[in-house]
Write an enzyme that holds these catalytic residues in place. Structure first.
Site, short mmCIF file in Angstrom:
data_model
loop_
_atom_site.label_atom_id
_atom_site.label_comp_id
_atom_site.label_asym_id
_atom_site.label_seq_id
_atom_site.Cartn_x
_atom_site.Cartn_y
_atom_site.Cartn_z
N ASN A 3 0.82 -1.22 0.00
CA ASN A 3 0.00 0.00 0.00
C ASN A 3 0.86 1.27 0.00
OD1 ASN A 3 -2.61 -0.94 -0.13
ND2 ASN A 3 -2.74 -1.32 2.07
N HIS A 33 -0.79 -8.34 4.50
CA HIS A 33 0.56 -7.76 4.41
C HIS A 33 0.56 -6.42 3.68
CE1 HIS A 33 1.09 -11.92 5.46
NE2 HIS A 33 0.69 -12.31 4.27
N CYS A 34 -0.52 -5.68 3.81
CA CYS A 34 -0.67 -4.36 3.14
C CYS A 34 -0.61 -4.47 1.62
CB CYS A 34 0.38 -3.36 3.63
SG CYS A 34 0.21 -2.96 5.36
N VAL A 35 -0.93 -5.65 1.08
CA VAL A 35 -1.03 -5.78 -0.38
C VAL A 35 -2.48 -6.19 -0.69
CG1 VAL A 35 0.16 -6.62 -2.47
CG2 VAL A 35 1.34 -6.64 -0.28
#
Ligand SMILES: Cc1ncc(COP(=O)(O)O)c(C=O)c1O
Length: 404
Positions: A115, A360-362
């Site tokens: 992100n 995982h912020c993806v």
């Protein structure tokens, strides 16, 4: 080599140290880093860069030593090209919001960005009308050079920035950054590399890569949390506006005018996180004493052990190429029978194995693929052992066989 280094890490000493396999998130801290931070608070807890008393002078010198260590570590030309930031996110925001944009300027990212290297560009799209485009990866998440070249050509002279993660935190896949930079430059674009997952794990030489900006997280490099770095070619840094103006960022000011300080100080507004910066220097000195090629090879070896132990499990799919040498130290698993969060809790409870679960912020990649549960991610570093890699795989097998 790697085993002897474990004694440097307080959390790995003693009877039952955890098998810490979450270094893609944050790494453990070695004693010299902790000592450097303690020294700041106990011996000279004051302001660097301004006060000229003994404490202040000591801090100023320590900051310049730390900046220089980072410069050498990434092969920058000059220490003034190194900016202390809070983290990679801060560094990327400084690039994105420090540049001037016109409506229709094209920015290319991949479809597997954290992100931190997606949302700032989306924000620019919303607020300034830039045209953010996503370059699709191959089926196994490896980079597709042809698709990238087509995307560059499709931008029709409007390509301004290629912003890509060097190594994916989702899957450990490494991008051919040097080739990407060449193509991007041929199209007149700048290249900003998110080095959060490469700089800690391999030799990263900004000259050799031929890039324009590099962002990295010191907290993923054995350093303190709340610390990161931004490197940029000096003339480019000098062309950026600061996203945090105030003390330190100007060489002079009057009631009507601010005269901006040169890089890096223009970007380090307000009183600094001095213990963090000094701890960062200690962390980089620690890593500089290692052979980064050996670090990379060690992580790949551990990943081969993890991969071999989990690839046959029912309801477990590896994200990215099946060949572990293509996924650095990251083994990220789609969990179809036991939820990833539950497996992560059980790994720690049953065997002291610490991993990460979730998106995982993806989020964008998971959303696009329809994998709403996220993944279970084990990530190795130089202080991990083959036994720990095996323990992860064996314990996961037991969990899947019992609950799956
Ligand atoms: C590839 C990648 N980019 C960016 C980030 C964000 O780093 P930070 O939390 O230091 O801003 C991370 C953190 O996990 C990452 O793995």
């Amino acid at each position: 080599m790697m085993r002897s280094l474990r004694d440097d890490f307080p959390t790995l000493r003693g009877e039952n140290p955890p098998a810490y396999l979450d270094s893609a998130c944050v790494t453990l801290k070695p004693q010299p880093v902790i000592d450097a931070i303690m020294d700041y608070y106990t011996k000279y807890p004051s302001c660097g860069g301004r006060s000229v008393h003994r404490y202040g002078t000591h801090v100023s010198k320590a900051l310049s030593v730390a900046r220089n260590s980072i410069k050498n570590f990434i092969c920058a030309e000059h220490a003034n090209e190194v900016v202390f930031t809070r983290n990679t996110t801060h560094a990327i925001n400084q690039i994105a919001h420090g540049m001037s944009w016109s409506e229709g300027d094209v920015v290319l990212t991949t479809d597997r960005e954290h992100n931190s290297n997606l949302v700032p560009w989306l924000q620019l799209e919303q607020e300034h009308g830039i045209d953010h485009r996503v370059v699709e990866s191959n089926e196994d998440n490896s980079f597709n050079m042809e698709t990238f070249e087509e995307a560059c050509a499709d931008a029709n002279g409007r390509l301004k920035m290629v912003a890509m993660g060097h190594v994916g935190n989702l899957d450990g896949v490494t991008l051919p950054i040097k080739d990407i930079a060449k193509v991007a430059h041929d199209h007149g674009a700048l290249v900003a590399v998110d080095g959060a997952q490469s700089t800690p794990h391999m030799k990263v030489d900004v000259q050799e890569l031929g890039i324009d900006f590099l962002s990295f997280s010191i907290h993923k490099m054995c350093g303190p949390s709340g610390m990161g770095g931004l490197w940029g070619r000096y003339d480019l840094l000098d062309s950026l506006r600061t996203i945090q103006s105030g003390g330190q960022t100007v060489s002079a000011s009057s009631y009507t005018k601010a005269t901006w300080a040169p890089p890096p100080h223009r970007f380090e507004g307000g009183l600094g996180h001095f213990s963090g910066m000094i701890g960062a220097g200690a962390a980089i000195d620690y890593l500089s004493a290692l052979d980064m090629d050996a670090v990379q090879a060690h992580e790949q070896k551990l990943n081969a052990i993890m991969t071999k132990g989990v690839k046959h499990l029912d309801g477990v799919d590896i994200i990215g190429p099946q060949n572990p040498t293509k996924r650095s130290g990251i083994c990220s698993l789609l969990m179809k029978s036991v939820p990833a969060h539950e497996a992560a809790l059980l790994l720690d409870e049953a065997a002291g194995v610490m991993v990460r679960s979730g998106h995982h912020c993806v989020h964008s990649w998971f959303e696009n693929k329809g994998f709403s549960e996220g993944s279970l991610r084990a990530s190795a570093y130089f202080y991990n052992t083959e036994e720990e890699a095996k323990l992860f795989a064996d314990t996961l097998e037991e969990i899947v066989n019992t609950l799956g």
